[in-house]
Write a protein that holds these residues in place. Structure first.
Motif: not given
Length: 202
Positions: A96-115
Motif C-alpha cells: 500500500a505504501t508503494a502505491v499510495s505514498r506521495k514523495p515529499k520535496t527536498p524543501e518540504q523535508i528540510d522544513d519538516f526537519r527544522v520544525a
C-alpha cells in the motif's frame, strides 16, 4: 518555512567557514555562534539551518533534538519498510505504501526537519530536572516519539508547519524513539530491537 542560520553572508562570498568557532554537532559546520554564544562575525561560513531565525532569547535545538529530527526526516526521504507483526500484514502495508505514498520535496523535508528539531527542543525543555547526562535513561519515557498505525503527534504537527499532511504510510509504523542525553535510540516496527542512531562523540 525558509530559515537562515547565523548572520547573513554577502552573496559574493563562499559559504565555507574560515573561523575556529563552535561547530554544530550534527554535521560539523559553523553554528553561527562563538563559544560565548555571540553571533559569529566571520565574513564567510557555511549556513546551518538549525540556527535560523533564533534570537538571543531563544535556545537553539540541542544536538539530541537535531539528531532525532534528522532521523525522521530521512524516513520521509525514502519509502519506509513497515513491520507491523504478521508477515501478511506487513506485506500489505508495504504494498500500500508503494502505491499510495506521495514523495515529499527536498524543501518540504528540510522544513519538516527544522520544525521538528525546534519542537523536540521545546518538549525536552519542559522537564529540565529529568535531563541527567550522568543517568541518560532517567525518565526516558517522557522523551519518546512513538507512533503506532498513526504517526506520532509531534511528527504530524511538524509536517503541518512544513505545509503538508503526514499520512500513515509516510513513516515506519509501530516505531519508538528515545531521546536521551548524549544518545538517541530507535526501535522500528513491531517487536523491533532498539538501535543507537546517534551518540555524542566521547
Amino acid at each position: 518555512m525558509s530559515k537562515h542560520y547565523g548572520p547573513r553572508v554577502p552573496q559574493n562570498l563562499p559559504l565555507v567557514c574560515t573561523c575556529a568557532h563552535v561547530r554544530s554537532e550534527h554535521d560539523d559546520v559553523c553554528s553561527g555562534r562563538d563559544s560565548y554564544g555571540l553571533a559569529c562575525e566571520c565574513l564567510s561560513f557555511e549556513i546551518d539551518r538549525y540556527w535560523s531565525g533564533l534570537d538571543s532569547e531563544r535556545t537553539p535545538p540541542r544536538p539530541e533534538a537535531v539528531a532525532a529530527a534528522d532521523w525522521w526526516a530521512l524516513q520521509l526521504a525514502q519509502p519506509p519498510v513497515h513491520g507491523i507483526g504478521a508477515q501478511e500484514q506487513s506485506d500489505f502495508a508495504n504494498a500500500a505504501t508503494a502505491v499510495s505514498r506521495k514523495p515529499k520535496t527536498p524543501e518540504q523535508i528540510d522544513d519538516f526537519r527544522v520544525a521538528l528539531a525546534e519542537m523536540i527542543e521545546r518538549k525536552l525543555s519542559k522537564r529540565p530536572e529529568d535531563w541527567r547526562p550522568d543517568n541518560p535513561s532517567w525518565a526516558s519515557a517522557f522523551r519518546t516519539i512513538a507512533g503506532d498505525y498513526r504517526p506520532a503527534q509531534e511528527l504530524e504537527t511538524a509536517a503541518e508547519q512544513a505545509g503538508f499532511q503526514l499520512k500513515m504510510f509516510d513513516v515506519p509504523m509501530k516505531t519508538v524513539m528515545w531521546i536521551n542525553p548524549g544518545i538517541v535510540r530507535v526501535a522500528v516496527g513491531h517487536g523491533g530491537i532498539d538501535e543507537v542512531v546517534w551518540q555524542e562523540a566521547q
